[in-house]
Structure formats: structure tokens, C-alpha cells
Design an enzyme around this catalytic site. Sequence first.
Site, PDB file in Angstrom:
ATOM      1  N   GLY A  14       0.827  -1.273  -0.294  1.00 18.46           N
ATOM      2  CA  GLY A  14       0.124   0.085  -0.056  1.00 18.46           C
ATOM      3  C   GLY A  14       0.975   1.104  -0.060  1.00 18.46           C
ATOM      4  O   GLY A  14       1.941   1.261   0.431  1.00 18.46           O
ATOM      5  N   ARG A  77      -0.245  -7.128  -3.263  1.00 12.39           N
ATOM      6  CA  ARG A  77      -0.711  -8.623  -3.436  1.00 12.39           C
ATOM      7  C   ARG A  77      -0.096  -9.682  -2.259  1.00 12.39           C
ATOM      8  O   ARG A  77       0.592  -9.004  -1.517  1.00 12.39           O
ATOM      9  CB  ARG A  77      -0.059  -9.279  -4.655  1.00 12.39           C
ATOM     10  CG  ARG A  77      -0.710  -8.527  -5.950  1.00 12.39           C
ATOM     11  CD  ARG A  77      -0.278  -9.411  -7.084  1.00 12.39           C
ATOM     12  NE  ARG A  77      -0.262  -8.503  -8.248  1.00 12.39           N
ATOM     13  CZ  ARG A  77       0.711  -8.397  -9.072  1.00 12.39           C
ATOM     14  NH1 ARG A  77       1.745  -8.611  -8.717  1.00 12.39           N
ATOM     15  NH2 ARG A  77       0.653  -7.691 -10.021  1.00 12.39           N
ATOM     16  N   GLY A  78      -0.701 -10.636  -2.201  1.00 12.67           N
ATOM     17  CA  GLY A  78      -0.337 -11.420  -1.303  1.00 12.67           C
ATOM     18  C   GLY A  78       0.872 -12.204  -1.700  1.00 12.67           C
ATOM     19  O   GLY A  78       1.785 -11.532  -2.160  1.00 12.67           O
ATOM     20  N   ASP A 116       5.618  -4.948   5.664  1.00 18.18           N
ATOM     21  CA  ASP A 116       6.078  -6.222   5.979  1.00 18.18           C
ATOM     22  C   ASP A 116       6.049  -6.983   4.797  1.00 18.18           C
ATOM     23  O   ASP A 116       7.036  -7.872   4.329  1.00 18.18           O
ATOM     24  CB  ASP A 116       5.378  -6.776   6.966  1.00 18.18           C
ATOM     25  CG  ASP A 116       3.801  -6.479   6.885  1.00 18.18           C
ATOM     26  OD1 ASP A 116       3.331  -5.774   5.949  1.00 18.18           O
ATOM     27  OD2 ASP A 116       2.977  -7.020   7.886  1.00 18.18           O
ATOM     28  N   THR A 138       5.228   2.271   6.171  1.00 17.77           N
ATOM     29  CA  THR A 138       3.680   1.891   6.133  1.00 17.77           C
ATOM     30  C   THR A 138       3.251   3.143   6.967  1.00 17.77           C
ATOM     31  O   THR A 138       3.784   3.557   7.833  1.00 17.77           O
ATOM     32  CB  THR A 138       3.344   0.505   7.004  1.00 17.77           C
ATOM     33  OG1 THR A 138       2.087   0.658   7.661  1.00 17.77           O
ATOM     34  CG2 THR A 138       4.457   0.512   8.225  1.00 17.77           C
ATOM     35  N   ASP A 140       0.912   2.533   9.105  1.00 14.07           N
ATOM     36  CA  ASP A 140       0.303   2.163  10.326  1.00 14.07           C
ATOM     37  C   ASP A 140       1.603   1.908  11.259  1.00 14.07           C
ATOM     38  O   ASP A 140       1.283   1.615  12.599  1.00 14.07           O
ATOM     39  CB  ASP A 140       0.046   0.355   9.835  1.00 14.07           C
ATOM     40  CG  ASP A 140      -1.213   0.205   9.119  1.00 14.07           C
ATOM     41  OD1 ASP A 140      -1.862   1.391   8.857  1.00 14.07           O
ATOM     42  OD2 ASP A 140      -1.600  -0.781   8.619  1.00 14.07           O
ATOM     43  N   ASP A 142       3.772  -0.200  11.963  1.00 12.86           N
ATOM     44  CA  ASP A 142       4.028  -1.618  12.560  1.00 12.86           C
ATOM     45  C   ASP A 142       5.184  -2.440  12.330  1.00 12.86           C
ATOM     46  O   ASP A 142       4.988  -3.550  12.425  1.00 12.86           O
ATOM     47  CB  ASP A 142       2.414  -2.263  12.701  1.00 12.86           C
ATOM     48  CG  ASP A 142       2.340  -2.582  11.116  1.00 12.86           C
ATOM     49  OD1 ASP A 142       3.036  -2.140  10.279  1.00 12.86           O
ATOM     50  OD2 ASP A 142       1.136  -3.010  10.943  1.00 12.86           O
ATOM     51  N   MET A 182      -6.941   3.648  10.229  1.00 15.34           N
ATOM     52  CA  MET A 182      -6.307   2.459   9.494  1.00 15.34           C
ATOM     53  C   MET A 182      -5.667   1.835  10.813  1.00 15.34           C
ATOM     54  O   MET A 182      -5.134   2.750  11.971  1.00 15.34           O
ATOM     55  CB  MET A 182      -5.674   2.700   8.420  1.00 15.34           C
ATOM     56  CG  MET A 182      -6.505   2.708   7.050  1.00 15.34           C
ATOM     57  SD  MET A 182      -5.377   2.676   5.606  1.00 15.34           S
ATOM     58  CE  MET A 182      -6.690   2.563   4.482  1.00 15.34           C
ATOM     59  N   GLY A 183      -5.277   0.759  10.571  1.00 13.93           N
ATOM     60  CA  GLY A 183      -4.243   0.079  11.755  1.00 13.93           C
ATOM     61  C   GLY A 183      -4.879  -1.459  11.986  1.00 13.93           C
ATOM     62  O   GLY A 183      -5.829  -1.671  12.439  1.00 13.93           O
ATOM     63  N   ARG A 184      -4.387  -2.304  10.971  1.00 20.13           N
ATOM     64  CA  ARG A 184      -4.934  -3.695  10.840  1.00 20.13           C
ATOM     65  C   ARG A 184      -4.734  -4.449  12.084  1.00 20.13           C
ATOM     66  O   ARG A 184      -5.338  -4.914  12.557  1.00 20.13           O
ATOM     67  CB  ARG A 184      -4.231  -4.430   9.513  1.00 20.13           C
ATOM     68  CG  ARG A 184      -4.559  -4.034   8.566  1.00 20.13           C
ATOM     69  CD  ARG A 184      -3.851  -4.635   7.426  1.00 20.13           C
ATOM     70  NE  ARG A 184      -4.363  -6.009   7.145  1.00 20.13           N
ATOM     71  CZ  ARG A 184      -5.254  -6.305   6.341  1.00 20.13           C
ATOM     72  NH1 ARG A 184      -5.895  -5.481   5.713  1.00 20.13           N
ATOM     73  NH2 ARG A 184      -5.823  -7.506   6.350  1.00 20.13           N
ATOM     74  N   HIS A 284      -8.730   5.543   3.012  1.00 18.11           N
ATOM     75  CA  HIS A 284      -7.644   5.778   2.255  1.00 18.11           C
ATOM     76  C   HIS A 284      -7.324   7.341   2.238  1.00 18.11           C
ATOM     77  O   HIS A 284      -6.141   7.561   1.747  1.00 18.11           O
ATOM     78  CB  HIS A 284      -7.698   5.213   0.698  1.00 18.11           C
ATOM     79  CG  HIS A 284      -7.833   3.535   0.983  1.00 18.11           C
ATOM     80  ND1 HIS A 284      -8.768   3.068   1.340  1.00 18.11           N
ATOM     81  CD2 HIS A 284      -6.747   2.803   0.569  1.00 18.11           C
ATOM     82  CE1 HIS A 284      -8.573   1.528   1.171  1.00 18.11           C
ATOM     83  NE2 HIS A 284      -7.518   1.369   0.799  1.00 18.11           N
ATOM     84  N   ARG A 287      -3.985   7.674   3.533  1.00 19.73           N
ATOM     85  CA  ARG A 287      -2.713   7.437   2.694  1.00 19.73           C
ATOM     86  C   ARG A 287      -2.304   8.620   1.523  1.00 19.73           C
ATOM     87  O   ARG A 287      -1.480   8.408   0.969  1.00 19.73           O
ATOM     88  CB  ARG A 287      -2.828   5.947   1.971  1.00 19.73           C
ATOM     89  CG  ARG A 287      -2.784   5.207   3.133  1.00 19.73           C
ATOM     90  CD  ARG A 287      -2.296   3.820   2.435  1.00 19.73           C
ATOM     91  NE  ARG A 287      -2.645   3.302   1.365  1.00 19.73           N
ATOM     92  CZ  ARG A 287      -3.134   2.037   1.026  1.00 19.73           C
ATOM     93  NH1 ARG A 287      -3.339   1.169   1.938  1.00 19.73           N
ATOM     94  NH2 ARG A 287      -3.324   1.541  -0.074  1.00 19.73           N
TER      95      ARG A 287
HETATM   96  O1  F6P Z   1      -0.929   0.429   4.566  1.00 19.11           O
HETATM   97  C1  F6P Z   1      -1.800  -0.362   5.480  1.00 19.11           C
HETATM   98  C2  F6P Z   1      -2.894  -0.448   5.583  1.00 19.11           C
HETATM   99  O2  F6P Z   1      -3.234   1.145   5.583  1.00 19.11           O
HETATM  100  C3  F6P Z   1      -3.871  -1.009   6.267  1.00 19.11           C
HETATM  101  O3  F6P Z   1      -4.008  -0.200   7.435  1.00 19.11           O
HETATM  102  C4  F6P Z   1      -5.165  -1.331   5.462  1.00 19.11           C
HETATM  103  O4  F6P Z   1      -5.891  -2.293   6.191  1.00 19.11           O
HETATM  104  C5  F6P Z   1      -4.616  -1.573   4.395  1.00 19.11           C
HETATM  105  O5  F6P Z   1      -3.463  -0.881   4.032  1.00 19.11           O
HETATM  106  C6  F6P Z   1      -5.500  -1.319   3.228  1.00 19.11           C
HETATM  107  O6  F6P Z   1      -5.014  -1.428   1.837  1.00 19.11           O
HETATM  108  P1  F6P Z   1      -5.730  -1.684   0.501  1.00 19.11           P
HETATM  109  O7  F6P Z   1      -7.110  -1.014   0.556  1.00 19.11           O
HETATM  110  O8  F6P Z   1      -4.724  -1.030  -0.439  1.00 19.11           O
HETATM  111  O9  F6P Z   1      -5.297  -3.197   0.293  1.00 19.11           O
END
Ligand code: F6P
Length: 360
Positions: A14, A77-78, A116, A138, A140, A142, A182-184, A284, A287
Amino acid sequence: MPTLNKIGVLTGGGDAPGLNAVIRAVVKTAHNSGVEVLGLEDSFDGLIYPGKSRPLTPRDVTGILRLGGTILGTVNRGDPFAAPITTAQGTFDYADRVMEMFQKTGLDALVCIGGDGTLAIAYEFFKKGIPLVGVPKTIDNDIVGTTSCFGFDTAVSFATDAIDRLHTTAEAHRRIMVVEVMGRYAGWIALHAGVAGGADVILMPEIPYDLDKVAQCIRDRDAWGARFSIVVIAEGARPKGGHVSLVEEAHPGHAERLGGAAMACAKELERRTNKETRYVVLGHLQRGGAPTSFDRTLATRFGGKAVELLMNGQYGRMVANHPPDLVPVPLGDVVGKIKTVPLDSDLVKTARALGVSFGD
Ligand code: F6P
């Protein structure tokens, strides 16, 4: 000392305000040391598909310091190692393709700017023999091993401004306002923006919350005449014994998408307190936009330091902020971990002492 002639730079995951400032610093620092820079587009895709890379000179990065986003593009992506990839030339093993393209493009090393996920991919390629350094990114905040990442300060500033605006309307209508940030997995944005914005309740992934306690805090405020309350909730916060709010389950190649924490919390608080409640999801917006001066400076320092590490042959490291210094930390110590908010941290204690509820 290795001889570097040409390095690649990529941004992955992101986006975060300050990515362009890092790219600019990498390009200028390298150029001034006689090193060419190749910009790789859309993260490691730049080393998969022909035509997804371009030379970057100081001319190409002039004026991007203050811009959000990334001029190189990014993907979120994953695990790309999970499946083979198909290009116009055929179907390839992802890792083999990147290794081959790295050689073909004549690169000596890479700067990988990412969170990460991207740093974990970079670490895999380092282990396969690509000389590289990582730059942590990030909003976040983290990533372990560094006290801060660029983008976080910008996100917190934006969220704080939003909370300020919500205060006036909350007070005018005597409402509860729930703000989702935000903050997963970590509540850094919620905590910092919550304290800076004077929130009454801060709900974070680290502390599962009890809605009865949150409702009681709001009633207590009404009792002394506050009449309104501001609740900041991280997207990854969850009620005690409950689950995080999901928009979309994880599926191959994609992490789960979070969302809905504020809506669920607002609905329950309205029911329990009989107070009109509204919610806002900052999403977003956090961001986007121009990086703050703090993030521009940190990002610039990260970019310059990344090139310095490459020139010194200190590969497989991530540039980390350890005030007042920037230090290299092994990527292997960083990937696969998450830096959560320590519950005994000064800021948590200070907020509690001020009467902020964490719902516990
Ligand atoms: O960059 C991390 C983050 O901001 C998370 O807090 C959020 O869940 C995620 O990105 C969302 O990213 P995207 O919508 O780009 O998948």
C-alpha cells in the site's frame, strides 16, 4: 567495497506519503556517486515484465518530494511465490523470472521500499543472491526494528484534523462520533491521533474492548456535562470475545480486507446510551496527499542511507530509525513480525491518566 554501477529501486505494498521522497533521495544520492538508477514499476513486476522499468535521473525526480503516491506505481498482493506467472514469453516460476531479469537488466543491487509484505519478498530474493537493502514504509507504523516509518506522521496529522472537525459538530448536536482509522494489527494511528485530537475513547487491536465500559465512559461524561463524546477506533479493533470487522475474507493472493468497525461500534453505543451516534471512516484519505515535513525528512534520510548501505556492501539490511541515528538492521530480524503498541507505553499511560477510556 563493492563497485556499484547500476541499482534498481521499487515501491511495493500500500502506498504511503513519502515514497516519492525516498525515490528522489535514492536517485540523487546515487547519481552524485556515479551510480545509475533503474526505476522498477509496480513493485517486483518491474523485474518480471519487459518494459516495466525506466532509467531515473535527477531530472526525472525533480519536484516529486512533496507528492503523495509513488511515481513507480505499486501493487498490494499476497504471496507472489505461491503461483507461477505468465508473460508474453511464457509461464515462469516467479522467483526464477525475477532472478533472471535482475541479471539481464545489468543491475548490481536493489533498494526495496515497502511494508512487511514487500520486505519479506525482498528478503527471499536476498537469500537467493540479490544484493539489496529494504526501506520500511507503512502508515500503520507497525514494522519492527524502526521507531518510525514515513507516512505515519502524515496519516496521524490528517486523522487529528478530522477529529478536530468532528468535535465541533459532535458538540453542536450532543452526539457520539465514532471515527475509524487505519491500523490492521496495531493501534499506532488510533493512539496518536486520538491523543492529539483529544478523543474520549480509543479502541485499538491490542486491547479488545468491552462496549459496556465504553458506554459507561460516555454516560460519565454526560453526567458532568460534556454532552458529546469522540471515539477513535482502529479498523483492526475488536470487542472482547468477538471478531474484527471484515469487508472481504482473505483469498489466494489477497489479504483479508478490514472495515466496518466504526459502524458496528456506533450502532451498539447508540443502543446502549440512547444518544444519537454517527460514524466516519477515514479510510484511504489517510494514505493520500502531501507528506508532512517530518515524513519528507525521514523519507529523504532513508533514501540516502539506503544508497550508503549498498555502497558499503551492507546488504540484506533494512534502514531503521533509531533517533538520532539511522541504523541498518538485518531483514531477517524484521520480516514476519508486527510492532504493536506496548500497553505500558508512556502514551497509553498518559492517556489513561487523562481519563481516556480504552474500553477495558
Ligand atoms: O498500509 C496498511 C493499510 O493502510 C492498512 O491499515 C489497511 O488495512 C490496508 O493498508 C488497506 O490497503 P488496501 O486497501 O490498499 O488493500
